[in-house]
Scaffold this motif. Structure first.
Motif, PDB file in Angstrom:
ATOM      1  N   LYS B 228      65.047   1.379 -91.469  1.00 25.54           N
ATOM      2  CA  LYS B 228      63.944   0.647 -91.958  1.00 25.54           C
ATOM      3  C   LYS B 228      63.108   1.360 -92.889  1.00 25.54           C
ATOM      4  O   LYS B 228      63.017   2.526 -92.843  1.00 25.54           O
ATOM      5  CB  LYS B 228      62.836   0.133 -91.008  1.00 25.54           C
ATOM      6  N   THR B 229      62.615   0.868 -93.926  1.00 25.48           N
ATOM      7  CA  THR B 229      61.839   1.369 -94.966  1.00 25.48           C
ATOM      8  C   THR B 229      60.683   0.729 -94.975  1.00 25.48           C
ATOM      9  O   THR B 229      60.414  -0.446 -95.138  1.00 25.48           O
ATOM     10  CB  THR B 229      62.574   1.241 -96.420  1.00 25.48           C
ATOM     11  N   VAL B 230      59.509   1.664 -94.826  1.00 25.35           N
ATOM     12  CA  VAL B 230      58.414   1.008 -94.943  1.00 25.35           C
ATOM     13  C   VAL B 230      57.481   1.414 -96.220  1.00 25.35           C
ATOM     14  O   VAL B 230      57.511   2.555 -96.456  1.00 25.35           O
ATOM     15  CB  VAL B 230      57.485   1.654 -93.719  1.00 25.35           C
ATOM     16  N   GLY B 242      58.793 -11.774-103.909  1.00 28.09           N
ATOM     17  CA  GLY B 242      59.718 -12.346-104.765  1.00 28.09           C
ATOM     18  C   GLY B 242      60.703 -11.217-105.469  1.00 28.09           C
ATOM     19  O   GLY B 242      61.998 -11.535-105.087  1.00 28.09           O
ATOM     20  N   ALA B 243      60.308 -10.190-106.083  1.00 24.02           N
ATOM     21  CA  ALA B 243      61.021  -9.252-106.363  1.00 24.02           C
ATOM     22  C   ALA B 243      61.909  -8.653-105.291  1.00 24.02           C
ATOM     23  O   ALA B 243      63.047  -8.092-105.756  1.00 24.02           O
ATOM     24  CB  ALA B 243      59.999  -8.262-107.302  1.00 24.02           C
ATOM     25  N   ILE B 244      61.318  -8.153-104.303  1.00 22.56           N
ATOM     26  CA  ILE B 244      61.945  -7.631-103.018  1.00 22.56           C
ATOM     27  C   ILE B 244      63.242  -8.622-102.641  1.00 22.56           C
ATOM     28  O   ILE B 244      64.339  -8.111-102.524  1.00 22.56           O
ATOM     29  CB  ILE B 244      61.200  -7.238-101.952  1.00 22.56           C
ATOM     30  N   ARG B 245      62.981  -9.801-102.653  1.00 20.54           N
ATOM     31  CA  ARG B 245      63.900 -10.839-102.335  1.00 20.54           C
ATOM     32  C   ARG B 245      65.150 -10.976-103.199  1.00 20.54           C
ATOM     33  O   ARG B 245      66.292 -11.269-102.549  1.00 20.54           O
ATOM     34  CB  ARG B 245      63.258 -12.315-101.803  1.00 20.54           C
ATOM     35  N   GLU B 251      65.146  -9.397 -93.843  1.00 22.20           N
ATOM     36  CA  GLU B 251      63.787  -9.819 -93.368  1.00 22.20           C
ATOM     37  C   GLU B 251      62.909  -9.129 -93.856  1.00 22.20           C
ATOM     38  O   GLU B 251      62.880  -7.694 -93.389  1.00 22.20           O
ATOM     39  CB  GLU B 251      63.863 -10.453 -92.155  1.00 22.20           C
ATOM     40  N   ILE B 252      61.573  -9.583 -94.183  1.00 22.21           N
ATOM     41  CA  ILE B 252      60.579  -8.439 -94.693  1.00 22.21           C
ATOM     42  C   ILE B 252      59.547  -8.733 -93.648  1.00 22.21           C
ATOM     43  O   ILE B 252      59.141 -10.049 -93.504  1.00 22.21           O
ATOM     44  CB  ILE B 252      60.110  -8.752 -96.109  1.00 22.21           C
ATOM     45  N   GLU B 253      58.853  -7.733 -93.117  1.00 20.26           N
ATOM     46  CA  GLU B 253      58.035  -7.760 -92.010  1.00 20.26           C
ATOM     47  C   GLU B 253      56.734  -7.335 -92.753  1.00 20.26           C
ATOM     48  O   GLU B 253      56.763  -6.153 -93.627  1.00 20.26           O
ATOM     49  CB  GLU B 253      58.261  -6.741 -90.892  1.00 20.26           C
ATOM     50  N   ILE B 254      55.744  -8.184 -92.895  1.00 17.38           N
ATOM     51  CA  ILE B 254      54.530  -7.813 -93.613  1.00 17.38           C
ATOM     52  C   ILE B 254      53.418  -7.425 -92.518  1.00 17.38           C
ATOM     53  O   ILE B 254      52.975  -8.361 -91.771  1.00 17.38           O
ATOM     54  CB  ILE B 254      54.172  -8.972 -94.430  1.00 17.38           C
ATOM     55  N   ASP B 255      52.772  -6.334 -92.800  1.00 20.09           N
ATOM     56  CA  ASP B 255      51.674  -5.844 -91.753  1.00 20.09           C
ATOM     57  C   ASP B 255      50.468  -5.510 -92.675  1.00 20.09           C
ATOM     58  O   ASP B 255      50.679  -4.091 -93.191  1.00 20.09           O
ATOM     59  CB  ASP B 255      52.259  -4.812 -91.003  1.00 20.09           C
ATOM     60  N   GLY B 256      49.717  -6.254 -93.063  1.00 17.33           N
ATOM     61  CA  GLY B 256      48.410  -5.875 -94.178  1.00 17.33           C
ATOM     62  C   GLY B 256      49.021  -5.525 -95.318  1.00 17.33           C
ATOM     63  O   GLY B 256      49.709  -6.385 -96.117  1.00 17.33           O
ATOM     64  N   LYS B 257      48.924  -4.281 -95.725  1.00 13.54           N
ATOM     65  CA  LYS B 257      49.513  -3.839 -97.081  1.00 13.54           C
ATOM     66  C   LYS B 257      50.796  -3.120 -97.024  1.00 13.54           C
ATOM     67  O   LYS B 257      51.184  -2.460 -97.777  1.00 13.54           O
ATOM     68  CB  LYS B 257      48.471  -3.040 -97.503  1.00 13.54           C
ATOM     69  N   LYS B 258      51.453  -3.215 -95.658  1.00 11.94           N
ATOM     70  CA  LYS B 258      52.619  -2.365 -95.514  1.00 11.94           C
ATOM     71  C   LYS B 258      53.748  -3.498 -95.174  1.00 11.94           C
ATOM     72  O   LYS B 258      53.613  -4.534 -94.580  1.00 11.94           O
ATOM     73  CB  LYS B 258      52.548  -1.774 -94.197  1.00 11.94           C
ATOM     74  N   LEU B 259      54.844  -3.122 -95.952  1.00  9.78           N
ATOM     75  CA  LEU B 259      56.030  -4.010 -95.861  1.00  9.78           C
ATOM     76  C   LEU B 259      57.123  -3.065 -95.210  1.00  9.78           C
ATOM     77  O   LEU B 259      57.236  -2.212 -95.672  1.00  9.78           O
ATOM     78  CB  LEU B 259      56.655  -4.292 -97.557  1.00  9.78           C
ATOM     79  N   THR B 260      57.874  -3.606 -94.292  1.00 10.49           N
ATOM     80  CA  THR B 260      58.978  -2.946 -93.546  1.00 10.49           C
ATOM     81  C   THR B 260      59.989  -3.930 -93.803  1.00 10.49           C
ATOM     82  O   THR B 260      60.180  -5.132 -93.672  1.00 10.49           O
ATOM     83  CB  THR B 260      58.648  -3.001 -92.122  1.00 10.49           C
TER      84      THR B 260
END
Lengths: 247, 306
Positions: B228-230, B242-245, B251-260
């Motif tokens: 996993k890359t955080v 959208g750019a990541i997708r 699947e992208i996990e979103i935790d506040g300002k962190k994306l996993t």
């Protein structure tokens, strides 16, 4: 089959039995009660009546039936130990590591069988020796001779009792595979006691007489039952069955 | 040391273990992982000659499992610690071990030496004469392991050796296992403690009736691609997502300002992700690479099997 391996199991069982005081009291108590109680009963009967020829016949019949009682208690004693021995392993879940050693299923069974056979047989022989001595003492003045030992005693003690103990151990082994509580196993094992008790009752009510021939016939039936039960035991007491089907 | 090919166990119409193939080399700790009912205990029981195999080939030290004569020889070179310790509770630790020493045909001198050495090594010598019933769970487990070693076996089978133990006792048992590896023993360990497998096993198999993954813990992490890359950003918005997708189907996990983001190959995928985010106007604060835990590897393997 290595007798040495079986004997190692027997010795281990004896070390556990030595720590279970109730088992020791059981082995001493039951034969002792019978060996003293039955002569006292006969003594009471003899002393309470004037002696007639028919009394002699009645008393000897009673003594023969009492002798058979020792075959019955051999069932009670051996079932108790055998049931505790096998269910004890189940409760402690010690059969799996035991079966992983080089010992065979037959050697485990023989070892456990011997640990039930030896004390039961010894207790019956000792109890019966006391019984015979006391019974001879109380019946001598009625009979004019020592009634014991006689051929019936030899048949009961040296033939019927050993094969009855084997039968009882076999029944206990099979019943132990179905339950996981020593009391339930013992109660189930006591099914082996029923045919012997019926014979005793039939003797008491005069339907059968325990002559030497009758005793040999009973021994023959028990021997056949031993062989039949052995096949069931071998099927029940194998590692695949124990680890996958035993409750 | 342990060679298994196509090993299968069927109970009636239920297949407990299907077509199992793996090898364990000398001095290795092999961990078999799997959910309850996956067939771990049946596998261990077949390999320790406790139950028969339905089909397949299995050998220990070139002795064939299923062959009556070889099975007897196998039992002489293996030791088993079953899921339940199975000790004689009324007897002392010494007598428990001595009994097993006798069953393995050790002489009295050998038994005295081995039992003393093991009880001292496992810190049980002082309590050797106490009935096992008075011992704690950890102490009982140590007695069970010592018992399995009474005849100095080449291979040790352990079925859930740290289950139901408190963390301290579990650590003691794990340290004992690691010491046994140092002594050159081959160890086959059934466990569903993933952390334990990661810490002590050289090779791990994930079992769910069939073997669904096999390799060292590190190899499994790579092969199951569970990295996993955080990425920490100063702001997460739809444009960045959208750019990541557009460059990743994960699947992208979103935790506040962190994306996993799950990545299969961090070395090639991370630069692409970073480029996509910065191109979308995202301001990256930090990038962290997370190596998967054994639990994640295990869950991924089991879920993929489903």
């Amino acid at each position: 089959m290595s007798f040495r391996n079986a004997w190692i199991v027997t010795q281990k069982e004896f070390s556990i039995v030595r720590l279970r005081k109730t088992l020791i009291y059981f082995y001493i108590g039951i034969p002792l009660v019978l060996s003293i109680g039955l002569p006292l009963l006969v003594s009471h009967i003899i002393n309470g009546q004037s002696i007639r020829a028919s009394d002699i016949h009645y008393v000897t019949g009673l003594m023969d039936a009492f002798e058979f009682f020792f075959a019955i208690i051999s069932v009670i004693l051996s079932s108790y130990t055998a049931a505790y021995s096998i269910v004890g392993e189940k409760i402690q879940k010690s059969l799996e590591p035991l079966l992983s050693t080089p010992i065979s299923d037959g050697e485990i069974l023989l070892g456990k069988g011997l640990s039930a056979f030896i004390p039961s047989f010894a207790a019956v022989i000792l109890g019966n020796s006391i019984y015979m001595a006391l019974m001879d003492k109380v019946s001598f003045h009625l009979l004019g001779y020592y009634y014991y030992p006689n051929l019936s005693t030899a048949i009961v003690l040296l033939l019927l009792v050993p094969i009855t103990i084997v039968f009882s151990i076999e029944v206990s082994t099979v019943s132990s595979s179905r339950v996981s509580d020593p009391r339930s196993s013992y109660q189930l094992s006591m099914a082996g006691f029923i045919p012997f008790f019926i014979v005793y009752v039939l003797t008491e009510v005069g339907v059968i007489t325990l002559t030497n021939t009758t005793l040999l016939a009973i021994a023959g039936i028990v021997a056949v039952a031993d062989v039949v039960m052995y096949t069931v035991v071998v099927k029940t007491f194998n590692r695949d069955e124990i680890l996958t089907s035993w409750k | 040391m342990i060679y298994v090919e196509g090993l299968t166990k069927v109970f009636g119409d239920f297949t407990a273990v299907g077509d199992l193939t793996f090898q364990v080399t000398d001095g290795e700790i092999f961990g078999l992982l799997g959910p309850n009912g996956a067939g771990k205990t049946s596998t261990l029981r077949m390999l320790s000659c406790l139950i028969s195999k339905t089909s397949g080939d299995a050998r220990i030290d070139d002795l064939s499992i299923g062959n009556k004569e070889d099975s007897k020889k196998i039992r002489r070179i293996i030791g088993l610690v079953a899921e339940n310790v199975g000790l004689y509770e009324e007897l002392s630790a010494y007598k428990n071990l001595d009994f097993y020493g006798k069953l393995y045909g050790l002489t009295e001198t050998q038994r005295k030496e081995n039992v003393r050495r093991l009880l001292e090594e496992f810190d049980l010598w002082e309590v050797r004469d106490r009935p096992v019933a008075t011992f704690s769970k950890g102490m009982k487990q140590k007695v069970a392991i010592a018992r399995a070693l009474a005849h100095d076996p080449k291979v040790l089978f352990l079925d859930e050796p740290t289950a139901n133990l408190d963390p301290e006792a579990a650590k003691i048992v794990r340290d004992l296992i690691l010491n046994l590896r140092k002594e050159g023993k081959t160890i086959f360990l059934n466990t569903h403690n993933l952390d334990e497998a990661q810490r002590i096993c050289d090779k791990v198999g994930i079992l769910k009736t069939k073997l669904i993954a096999l390799g060292s813990p590190e190899q499994l992490k790579v092969s199951l691609r569970a990295d996993k890359t955080v990425i920490a950003l100063d702001e997460v918005n739809d444009k960045v997502l959208g750019a990541i997708r557009t460059v990743s189907s994960s699947e992208i996990e979103i935790d506040g300002k962190k994306l996993t983001v799950d990545v299969r190959n961090p070395q090639t995928e991370n630069p692409i992700l970073i480029k996509a985010i910065t191109s979308a106007g995202g301001n990256i604060v930090a990038v962290t690479q997370l190596s998967p835990t054994m639990e994640e590897v295990y869950l991924k393997a089991v879920r993929e099997k489903k």
